[in-house]
Design a protein around this motif. Structure first.
Motif, mmCIF file in Angstrom:
data_model
loop_
_atom_site.group_PDB
_atom_site.id
_atom_site.type_symbol
_atom_site.label_atom_id
_atom_site.label_comp_id
_atom_site.label_asym_id
_atom_site.label_seq_id
_atom_site.Cartn_x
_atom_site.Cartn_y
_atom_site.Cartn_z
ATOM 1 N N UNK A 43 0.856 -1.177 0.000
ATOM 2 C CA UNK A 43 0.000 0.000 0.000
ATOM 3 C C UNK A 43 0.899 1.235 0.000
ATOM 4 N N UNK A 44 0.693 2.116 -0.965
ATOM 5 C CA UNK A 44 1.543 3.300 -1.108
ATOM 6 C C UNK A 44 0.672 4.560 -1.057
ATOM 7 N N UNK A 45 1.119 5.542 -0.296
ATOM 8 C CA UNK A 45 0.451 6.848 -0.262
ATOM 9 C C UNK A 45 1.392 7.859 -0.904
ATOM 10 N N UNK A 46 0.920 8.504 -1.960
ATOM 11 C CA UNK A 46 1.712 9.480 -2.707
ATOM 12 C C UNK A 46 1.198 10.891 -2.459
ATOM 13 N N UNK A 47 2.097 11.845 -2.483
ATOM 14 C CA UNK A 47 1.724 13.260 -2.450
ATOM 15 C C UNK A 47 2.174 13.900 -3.760
ATOM 16 N N UNK A 48 1.218 14.464 -4.467
ATOM 17 C CA UNK A 48 1.496 15.080 -5.760
ATOM 18 C C UNK A 48 1.342 16.594 -5.616
ATOM 19 N N UNK A 89 8.281 3.612 -11.429
ATOM 20 C CA UNK A 89 7.271 3.693 -12.484
ATOM 21 C C UNK A 89 6.204 4.726 -12.126
ATOM 22 N N UNK A 90 5.751 4.714 -10.877
ATOM 23 C CA UNK A 90 4.707 5.652 -10.455
ATOM 24 C C UNK A 90 5.204 7.092 -10.556
ATOM 25 N N UNK A 91 6.392 7.344 -10.026
ATOM 26 C CA UNK A 91 6.925 8.704 -10.024
ATOM 27 C C UNK A 91 7.137 9.222 -11.458
ATOM 28 N N UNK A 92 7.730 8.392 -12.304
ATOM 29 C CA UNK A 92 8.003 8.822 -13.684
ATOM 30 C C UNK A 92 6.706 9.048 -14.465
ATOM 31 N N UNK A 93 5.712 8.182 -14.229
ATOM 32 C CA UNK A 93 4.455 8.301 -14.966
ATOM 33 C C UNK A 93 3.697 9.561 -14.559
ATOM 34 N N UNK A 94 3.718 9.876 -13.269
ATOM 35 C CA UNK A 94 2.953 11.034 -12.781
ATOM 36 C C UNK A 94 3.658 12.348 -13.122
ATOM 37 N N UNK A 95 4.968 12.393 -12.951
ATOM 38 C CA UNK A 95 5.686 13.640 -13.263
ATOM 39 C C UNK A 95 5.695 13.919 -14.763
ATOM 40 N N UNK A 96 5.327 12.927 -15.571
ATOM 41 C CA UNK A 96 5.229 13.152 -17.013
ATOM 42 C C UNK A 96 4.123 14.154 -17.351
ATOM 43 N N UNK A 97 3.156 14.345 -16.418
ATOM 44 C CA UNK A 97 2.109 15.354 -16.630
ATOM 45 C C UNK A 97 2.670 16.705 -16.180
ATOM 46 N N UNK A 98 3.663 17.187 -16.890
ATOM 47 C CA UNK A 98 4.442 18.336 -16.439
ATOM 48 C C UNK A 98 3.661 19.644 -16.440
ATOM 49 N N UNK A 99 2.517 19.696 -17.125
ATOM 50 C CA UNK A 99 1.706 20.916 -17.081
ATOM 51 C C UNK A 99 0.983 21.039 -15.749
ATOM 52 N N UNK A 100 0.840 19.926 -15.042
ATOM 53 C CA UNK A 100 0.110 19.919 -13.781
ATOM 54 C C UNK A 100 1.016 19.671 -12.577
ATOM 55 N N UNK A 101 1.981 18.779 -12.732
ATOM 56 C CA UNK A 101 2.722 18.238 -11.594
ATOM 57 C C UNK A 101 4.110 18.862 -11.478
ATOM 58 N N UNK A 102 4.403 19.336 -10.256
ATOM 59 C CA UNK A 102 5.746 19.840 -9.969
ATOM 60 C C UNK A 102 6.633 18.712 -9.442
ATOM 61 N N UNK A 103 6.094 17.896 -8.502
ATOM 62 C CA UNK A 103 6.891 16.806 -7.932
ATOM 63 C C UNK A 103 5.969 15.766 -7.302
ATOM 64 N N UNK A 104 6.546 14.587 -7.032
ATOM 65 C CA UNK A 104 5.826 13.483 -6.388
ATOM 66 C C UNK A 104 6.670 12.966 -5.229
ATOM 67 N N UNK A 121 -6.922 21.128 -9.485
ATOM 68 C CA UNK A 121 -6.585 19.891 -8.787
ATOM 69 C C UNK A 121 -7.461 18.721 -9.218
ATOM 70 N N UNK A 122 -8.678 19.016 -9.671
ATOM 71 C CA UNK A 122 -9.534 17.928 -10.168
ATOM 72 C C UNK A 122 -8.953 17.341 -11.448
ATOM 73 N N UNK A 123 -8.487 18.233 -12.328
ATOM 74 C CA UNK A 123 -7.868 17.745 -13.556
ATOM 75 C C UNK A 123 -6.563 17.013 -13.253
ATOM 76 N N UNK A 124 -5.827 17.528 -12.270
ATOM 77 C CA UNK A 124 -4.578 16.873 -11.887
ATOM 78 C C UNK A 124 -4.851 15.444 -11.423
ATOM 79 N N UNK A 125 -5.866 15.274 -10.567
ATOM 80 C CA UNK A 125 -6.187 13.927 -10.072
ATOM 81 C C UNK A 125 -6.635 13.019 -11.215
ATOM 82 N N UNK A 126 -7.424 13.562 -12.147
ATOM 83 C CA UNK A 126 -7.855 12.754 -13.290
ATOM 84 C C UNK A 126 -6.646 12.249 -14.076
#
Length: 225
Positions: free
Chosen positions: A141-146, A202-217, A155-160
């Motif tokens: 079980x992993x809890x991430x902070x984006x 994999x999780x970090x690279x996949x999420x930070x790929x949304x660079x218009x929304x995400x600064x860091x994970x 933030x709704x679009x970011x979560x999507x």
């Protein structure tokens, strides 16, 4: 005696202690026991209750599918506490007692034959039970902070976007927004992964790929299930 009121701190602490060496409320797979106890909670246990939080996140990842878990629903008070562990604790003793019922000192040929047949029967029954025991898949079980770029990030679009990350062995769970300051919130989201299939890289690279929304994970919690 059960867990008591699972909306209270004492009830959730009892649940956390119960799950310290268990993956599920009953047995080795999700059942209606997990569904009943999950439904009695008002939300995710606090971070100070890691075993209960790990279990809650895992069951939450099934969504409405948990209503189709095997087994029958029972009253909440029948789950947990001393009573839940006692039956399992007695089982090995019961198996030992079965051997005591056999007269090991009989000298009659028929008695010896019956004894041998009984032993073979017990060996076969044991092998059958062992074969039916489900293979446990290592999960975490992993809890991430984006973190977004600024307070103008939707933030709704970011979560999507985050939830579009999909692969075999990954299930997203519940989420919430956590204030950072200056009107900025960060997304805290849970997921359950199969260890052999999904890694944190994999999780970090996949999420930070949304660079218009995400600064860091960041990884807030990582618990084996």
């Amino acid at each position: 005696m059960g867990f008591g009121d699972l909306k209270s701190k004492a009830g959730q602490e009892a649940l956390n202690n119960y799950l310290a060496d268990r993956s599920y409320i009953e047995g080795y797979t999700p059942s209606q026991g997990d569904n009943v106890v999950f439904s009695a909670l008002s939300g995710a246990p606090g971070a100070g209750l890691p075993h209960a939080l790990r279990w809650y996140s895992h069951i939450a990842s099934y969504g409405n599918d948990r209503n189709s878990f095997p087994g029958q629903k029972k009253d909440l008070s029948t789950y947990g506490g001393a009573g839940a562990g006692s039956a399992a604790a007695k089982k090995p003793a019961d198996d030992d007692d079965d051997d005591d019922d056999i007269d090991m000192f009989g000298s009659d040929d028929e008695a010896d034959a019956a004894l041998e047949a009984e032993k073979k029967k017990r060996v076969a029954e044991y092998a059958a039970r062992k074969a039916k025991k489900p293979v446990l898949i290592a999960k975490s079980n992993i809890i991430l902070e984006v973190k977004p770029w600024d307070d103008e990030t939707d933030m709704k679009d970011l979560e999507k976007q985050v939830r579009t990350v999909a692969t075999d062995g990954l299930k997203w769970g519940s989420s919430k927004l956590v204030p950072v300051g200056y009107g900025i919130n960060k997304l805290q989201i849970m997921c359950v992964v199969e260890d052999d299939k999904v890694g944190t890289d994999f999780l970090e690279e996949s999420i930070t790929a949304f660079e218009d929304f995400v600064q860091s994970v960041d990884i807030v919690a990582f618990n084996k299930i």
